[in-house]
Design a protein around this motif. Structure first.
Motif, PDB file in Angstrom:
ATOM      1  N   GLY A  88       0.813  -1.216   0.000  1.00  0.00           N
ATOM      2  CA  GLY A  88       0.000   0.000   0.000  1.00  0.00           C
ATOM      3  C   GLY A  88       0.844   1.262   0.000  1.00  0.00           C
ATOM      4  N   ALA A  89       1.908   1.260   0.798  1.00  0.00           N
ATOM      5  CA  ALA A  89       2.796   2.426   0.844  1.00  0.00           C
ATOM      6  C   ALA A  89       3.493   2.623  -0.497  1.00  0.00           C
ATOM      7  N   LEU A  90       3.939   1.530  -1.089  1.00  0.00           N
ATOM      8  CA  LEU A  90       4.619   1.611  -2.384  1.00  0.00           C
ATOM      9  C   LEU A  90       3.655   2.059  -3.483  1.00  0.00           C
ATOM     10  N   ALA A  91       2.479   1.473  -3.515  1.00  0.00           N
ATOM     11  CA  ALA A  91       1.479   1.865  -4.520  1.00  0.00           C
ATOM     12  C   ALA A  91       1.061   3.320  -4.321  1.00  0.00           C
ATOM     13  N   GLY A  92       0.860   3.711  -3.079  1.00  0.00           N
ATOM     14  CA  GLY A  92       0.485   5.092  -2.795  1.00  0.00           C
ATOM     15  C   GLY A  92       1.541   6.070  -3.256  1.00  0.00           C
ATOM     16  N   TRP A  93       2.799   5.723  -3.033  1.00  0.00           N
ATOM     17  CA  TRP A  93       3.886   6.605  -3.456  1.00  0.00           C
ATOM     18  C   TRP A  93       3.896   6.748  -4.978  1.00  0.00           C
ATOM     19  N   PHE A  94       3.776   5.633  -5.694  1.00  0.00           N
ATOM     20  CA  PHE A  94       3.819   5.699  -7.158  1.00  0.00           C
ATOM     21  C   PHE A  94       2.633   6.483  -7.717  1.00  0.00           C
ATOM     22  N   ILE A  95       1.457   6.288  -7.157  1.00  0.00           N
ATOM     23  CA  ILE A  95       0.288   7.052  -7.608  1.00  0.00           C
ATOM     24  C   ILE A  95       0.515   8.540  -7.352  1.00  0.00           C
ATOM     25  N   TRP A  96       0.973   8.869  -6.147  1.00  0.00           N
ATOM     26  CA  TRP A  96       1.213  10.267  -5.789  1.00  0.00           C
ATOM     27  C   TRP A  96       2.302  10.879  -6.686  1.00  0.00           C
ATOM     28  N   ALA A  97       3.361  10.128  -6.964  1.00  0.00           N
ATOM     29  CA  ALA A  97       4.444  10.624  -7.821  1.00  0.00           C
ATOM     30  C   ALA A  97       3.934  10.918  -9.226  1.00  0.00           C
ATOM     31  N   TRP A  98       3.170  10.013  -9.783  1.00  0.00           N
ATOM     32  CA  TRP A  98       2.643  10.184 -11.126  1.00  0.00           C
ATOM     33  C   TRP A  98       1.707  11.395 -11.177  1.00  0.00           C
ATOM     34  N   LEU A  99       0.809  11.489 -10.195  1.00  0.00           N
ATOM     35  CA  LEU A  99      -0.106  12.629 -10.139  1.00  0.00           C
ATOM     36  C   LEU A  99       0.648  13.949  -9.969  1.00  0.00           C
ATOM     37  N   THR A 100       1.674  13.941  -9.136  1.00  0.00           N
ATOM     38  CA  THR A 100       2.466  15.148  -8.904  1.00  0.00           C
ATOM     39  C   THR A 100       3.120  15.615 -10.194  1.00  0.00           C
ATOM     40  N   TYR A 101       3.654  14.688 -10.956  1.00  0.00           N
ATOM     41  CA  TYR A 101       4.269  15.060 -12.229  1.00  0.00           C
ATOM     42  C   TYR A 101       3.230  15.689 -13.163  1.00  0.00           C
ATOM     43  N   LEU A 102       2.094  15.033 -13.311  1.00  0.00           N
ATOM     44  CA  LEU A 102       1.060  15.559 -14.210  1.00  0.00           C
ATOM     45  C   LEU A 102       0.531  16.916 -13.753  1.00  0.00           C
ATOM     46  N   ILE A 103       0.216  17.028 -12.488  1.00  0.00           N
ATOM     47  CA  ILE A 103      -0.323  18.285 -11.964  1.00  0.00           C
ATOM     48  C   ILE A 103       0.731  19.389 -12.031  1.00  0.00           C
ATOM     49  N   GLY A 104       1.943  19.066 -11.616  1.00  0.00           N
ATOM     50  CA  GLY A 104       2.998  20.072 -11.532  1.00  0.00           C
ATOM     51  C   GLY A 104       3.526  20.549 -12.866  1.00  0.00           C
ATOM     52  N   THR A 105       3.549  19.665 -13.875  1.00  0.00           N
ATOM     53  CA  THR A 105       4.111  20.061 -15.170  1.00  0.00           C
ATOM     54  C   THR A 105       3.055  20.383 -16.220  1.00  0.00           C
ATOM     55  N   LYS A 106       1.861  19.849 -16.058  1.00  0.00           N
ATOM     56  CA  LYS A 106       0.826  20.053 -17.090  1.00  0.00           C
ATOM     57  C   LYS A 106      -0.284  21.007 -16.658  1.00  0.00           C
ATOM     58  N   LEU A 107      -0.725  20.895 -15.395  1.00  0.00           N
ATOM     59  CA  LEU A 107      -1.851  21.713 -14.940  1.00  0.00           C
ATOM     60  C   LEU A 107      -1.427  23.006 -14.254  1.00  0.00           C
ATOM     61  N   LEU A 108      -0.352  22.957 -13.456  1.00  0.00           N
ATOM     62  CA  LEU A 108       0.030  24.123 -12.657  1.00  0.00           C
ATOM     63  C   LEU A 108       1.504  24.518 -12.812  1.00  0.00           C
ATOM     64  N   PRO A 109       2.051  24.475 -14.030  1.00  0.00           N
ATOM     65  CA  PRO A 109       3.459  24.858 -14.154  1.00  0.00           C
ATOM     66  C   PRO A 109       3.620  26.378 -14.049  1.00  0.00           C
ATOM     67  N   GLU A 110       4.801  26.782 -13.640  1.00  0.00           N
ATOM     68  CA  GLU A 110       5.182  28.186 -13.742  1.00  0.00           C
ATOM     69  C   GLU A 110       5.898  28.334 -15.082  1.00  0.00           C
TER      70      GLU A 110
END
Length: 177
Positions: free
Chosen positions: A62-84
């Motif tokens: 669960g911890a490993l899966a949670g980390w990978f999901i969070w990492a993937w979402l962070t990349y998408l949100i940070g670079t595609k939805l909310l980049p500076e």
């Protein structure tokens, strides 16, 4: 002290320079994934007291899966939805930095001590969120810490909902997540 251990300690101390260092070090991916795996194993061990061997297995997974999901979402949100405007990052750069942001998670092993589980998971969770924010800010070249907070919180909430749905569908021993 080895470079690996030194980097984990510096990451846990919120040392901005270590996040810049691992972002630029293409050879640090193995170390970053090692931190994630060790942190996930620590979460699994921390759940043995409440979940037994299944707590170890499901807590780790669960911890490993949670980390990978969070990492993937962070990349998408940070670079595609909310980049500076200056945001430039590859998935590998972000994975290296946020991999090291899992360093405080090694302390989740202390949750195996009876009566400490919930408090250990709460403290390490907050600490890991703080390290994640710094890692994201540095990897995505944000000038705003608030933007990094938003990216991390949005990703965390979505990840928590996904994990919650998986747990409700498949079940998990108490304390495993």
């Amino acid at each position: 002290m080895s470079q690996f251990t030194d980097r984990m300690i510096r990451a846990a101390k919120l040392d901005v320079n270590v996040y810049e260092e691992v972002e630029a070090d293409g050879e640090a991916m193995g170390q970053a994934m090692g931190v994630v795996i060790l942190s996930s194993l620590a979460a699994g061990v921390g759940t043995i007291g409440t979940g037994g061997i299944m707590g170890l297995v499901l807590g780790t997974a669960g911890a490993l899966a949670g980390w990978f999901i969070w990492a993937w979402l962070t990349y998408l949100i940070g670079t595609k939805l909310l980049p500076e405007p200056q945001t430039q990052s590859s998935p590998a750069e972000l994975l290296r930095t946020i991999g090291f942001s899992s360093s405080p998670g090694l302390l989740r092993i202390l949750a195996i001590i009876p009566g400490l589980g919930a408090i250990v998971f709460m403290i390490t969770g907050i600490w890991m969120l703080a390290t994640m924010i710094i890692a994201v800010r540095q990897a995505l070249d944000y000038t705003s810490t608030l933007r990094a907070v938003g990216v991390c919180l949005i990703g965390f909430i979505v990840q928590a909902v996904v994990i919650g749905l998986l747990v409700s569908l498949f079940g998990a021993p108490q304390g495993a997540m």
